[in-house]
Enzyme design. Structure first.
Site, PDB file in Angstrom:
ATOM      1  N   LEU A 123      22.270  28.559 -50.370  1.00  0.00           N
ATOM      2  CA  LEU A 123      21.605  29.405 -51.013  1.00  0.00           C
ATOM      3  C   LEU A 123      22.147  30.763 -51.084  1.00  0.00           C
ATOM      4  CD1 LEU A 123      18.210  28.529 -49.047  1.00  0.00           C
ATOM      5  CD2 LEU A 123      19.192  27.526 -51.221  1.00  0.00           C
ATOM      6  N   GLU A 164      18.991  37.095 -46.125  1.00  0.00           N
ATOM      7  CA  GLU A 164      20.544  37.757 -46.059  1.00  0.00           C
ATOM      8  C   GLU A 164      20.630  39.060 -45.911  1.00  0.00           C
ATOM      9  OE1 GLU A 164      22.773  35.486 -45.880  1.00  0.00           O
ATOM     10  OE2 GLU A 164      21.715  33.687 -46.595  1.00  0.00           O
ATOM     11  N   HIS A 167      20.709  39.671 -42.258  1.00  0.00           N
ATOM     12  CA  HIS A 167      22.164  39.629 -41.589  1.00  0.00           C
ATOM     13  C   HIS A 167      22.952  40.897 -41.889  1.00  0.00           C
ATOM     14  CE1 HIS A 167      21.799  35.541 -40.333  1.00  0.00           C
ATOM     15  NE2 HIS A 167      21.828  34.936 -41.594  1.00  0.00           N
ATOM     16  N   HIS A 173      20.711  34.789 -36.644  1.00  0.00           N
ATOM     17  CA  HIS A 173      19.604  33.583 -36.849  1.00  0.00           C
ATOM     18  C   HIS A 173      18.831  33.684 -35.458  1.00  0.00           C
ATOM     19  CE1 HIS A 173      22.435  31.730 -39.736  1.00  0.00           C
ATOM     20  NE2 HIS A 173      21.364  32.160 -40.414  1.00  0.00           N
ATOM     21  N   TRP A 175      17.701  31.524 -33.826  1.00  0.00           N
ATOM     22  CA  TRP A 175      18.127  30.432 -32.540  1.00  0.00           C
ATOM     23  C   TRP A 175      19.239  30.772 -32.018  1.00  0.00           C
ATOM     24  CZ3 TRP A 175      18.339  29.640 -37.749  1.00  0.00           C
ATOM     25  CH2 TRP A 175      19.403  29.159 -38.396  1.00  0.00           C
ATOM     26  N   ASP A 183      19.422  35.580 -30.105  1.00  0.00           N
ATOM     27  CA  ASP A 183      19.623  36.389 -31.169  1.00  0.00           C
ATOM     28  C   ASP A 183      19.849  38.017 -31.059  1.00  0.00           C
ATOM     29  OD1 ASP A 183      17.252  36.933 -30.406  1.00  0.00           O
ATOM     30  OD2 ASP A 183      16.311  36.546 -32.547  1.00  0.00           O
ATOM     31  N   GLN A 191      14.741  29.829 -29.084  1.00  0.00           N
ATOM     32  CA  GLN A 191      14.310  28.359 -29.623  1.00  0.00           C
ATOM     33  C   GLN A 191      15.583  27.486 -29.651  1.00  0.00           C
ATOM     34  OE1 GLN A 191      12.532  29.732 -33.574  1.00  0.00           O
ATOM     35  NE2 GLN A 191      14.099  28.717 -34.574  1.00  0.00           N
TER      36      GLN A 191
HETATM   37  N1  ARG Z   1      22.255  31.238 -45.622  1.00  0.00           N
HETATM   38  C1  ARG Z   1      21.331  30.438 -45.586  1.00  0.00           C
HETATM   39  C2  ARG Z   1      21.622  29.080 -46.254  1.00  0.00           C
HETATM   40  O1  ARG Z   1      22.346  29.351 -47.333  1.00  0.00           O
HETATM   41  C3  ARG Z   1      19.914  31.015 -46.296  1.00  0.00           C
HETATM   42  C4  ARG Z   1      18.626  30.559 -45.978  1.00  0.00           C
HETATM   43  C5  ARG Z   1      17.433  31.145 -46.506  1.00  0.00           C
HETATM   44  N2  ARG Z   1      16.389  30.450 -46.447  1.00  0.00           N
HETATM   45  C6  ARG Z   1      15.094  30.528 -47.223  1.00  0.00           C
HETATM   46  N3  ARG Z   1      14.277  29.918 -46.847  1.00  0.00           N
HETATM   47  N4  ARG Z   1      15.456  31.150 -48.333  1.00  0.00           N
HETATM   48  O2  ARG Z   1      21.139  27.964 -46.201  1.00  0.00           O
HETATM   49 ZN    ZN Z   2      21.542  33.177 -42.256  1.00  0.00          ZN
HETATM   50 CA    CA Z   3      15.441  36.277 -29.023  1.00  0.00          CA
END
Ligand code: ARG
Ligand code: ZN
Ligand code: CA
Length: 251
Positions: A123, A164, A167, A173, A175, A183, A191
């Site tokens: 994504l 993003e 980040h 993240h 976890w 984190d 978690q």
């Molecule tokens: N870096 C993650 C991926 O590409 C992005 C996750 C984003 N999550 C969301 N619910 N939009 O998988």
């Molecule tokens: Zn991420």
């Molecule tokens: Ca924490």
């Protein structure tokens, strides 16, 4: 929290078909989502379970499409480029004209967002603070960018950019990318792993037998409709970058 900063944004759209050449309205919808999510103005924050509601934070940050380009000329904050390349991967080729993409604008003055098809079901991806200026910023697939237009559910509410940009502002993240990892934020419960889809509260892991995972946090992997908060500790960690001597203080 009060407003702590307004970040100029440039959106570099690189497309190989008309769908990928997303509309100005789609881009504006993404800016609107960021402005809601980073100021706790998103209406779905009301879904936060009572156990975590006191930790849902206004991170104090706002985003605006750049009005001046690096030369000081008027701009819409949007650049577009047609390409025959249909997937871009995660090796930053989209970030340089020499590899068919569009160059970053100075990282000291702008948040760079590239919109192009990454491929591989990815994504988006981001560069953490402290990296090369030429690759600084965030890359997101066109069908995961914004909340109106060419979009793919369940990632159609603009939360990929929220995640993003988290980040880009030094958040890990939730976890800790490890089994019951860290984190580096104390108010997010430890978690076991990433959560997907739309879990129901409580989801208990890692010996946390009270409230369990904060799976509705933007830094988990749940669906866009099922993530709606940053924590106070995450807000503090992001805002530290803008203090004197911080790696994004120039913004
Ligand atoms: N870096 C993650 C991926 O590409 C992005 C996750 C984003 N999550 C969301 N619910 N939009 O998988
Ligand atoms: Zn991420
Ligand atoms: Ca924490």
């Amino acid at each position: 929290t009060a407003l702590t900063g307004t970040i100029p944004v440039v959106v570099h759209v690189i497309y190989s078909n008309a769908n990928e050449n997303i509309s100005d309205a789609q881009i504006q919808s993404q800016i609107a989502v960021l402005n809601e999510d980073f100021r706790k103005l998103n209406s779905d924050v009301s879904k936060t379970p009572a156990a975590f509601a006191g930790l849902a934070a206004d991170a104090g940050l706002q985003f605006v499409l750049a009005k001046r380009d690096p030369n000081g000329n008027a701009t819409t904050g949007i650049e577009r480029k047609s390409s025959t390349k249909t997937t871009w991967g995660t090796a930053d080729a989209m970030k340089s004209t020499s590899t068919g993409g569009l160059n970053a604008w100075p990282a000291t003055q702008y948040l760079n967002l590239w919109v192009c098809n990454i491929g591989g079901g990815i994504l988006g991806y981001a560069q953490f603070p402290g990296g090369a200026a030429s690759t600084d910023g965030v890359v997101i697939g066109p069908n995961y960018f914004g909340r109106t237009g060419y979009l793919s559910a369940p990632f159609n509410l603009g939360r990929t950019a929220t995640h993003e940009v988290g980040h880009w502002l030094n958040l890990r993240h939730i976890w800790g990318d490890a089994n019951c990892g860290s984190d580096l934020v104390s108010d997010t419960p430890t978690q076991q792993a990433d959560n997907a889809g739309c879990p129901s509260f409580p989801h208990r892991t890692c010996g946390n037998t009270t409230n369990g995972d904060m799976f509705m946090n933007y830094m988990d992997y749940t669906d866009d409709a099922c993530m709606y908060m940053f924590s106070t500790g995450q807000s503090t960690r992001m805002n530290a970058l803008f203090a004197s001597g911080g790696s994004r203080a120039s913004l």
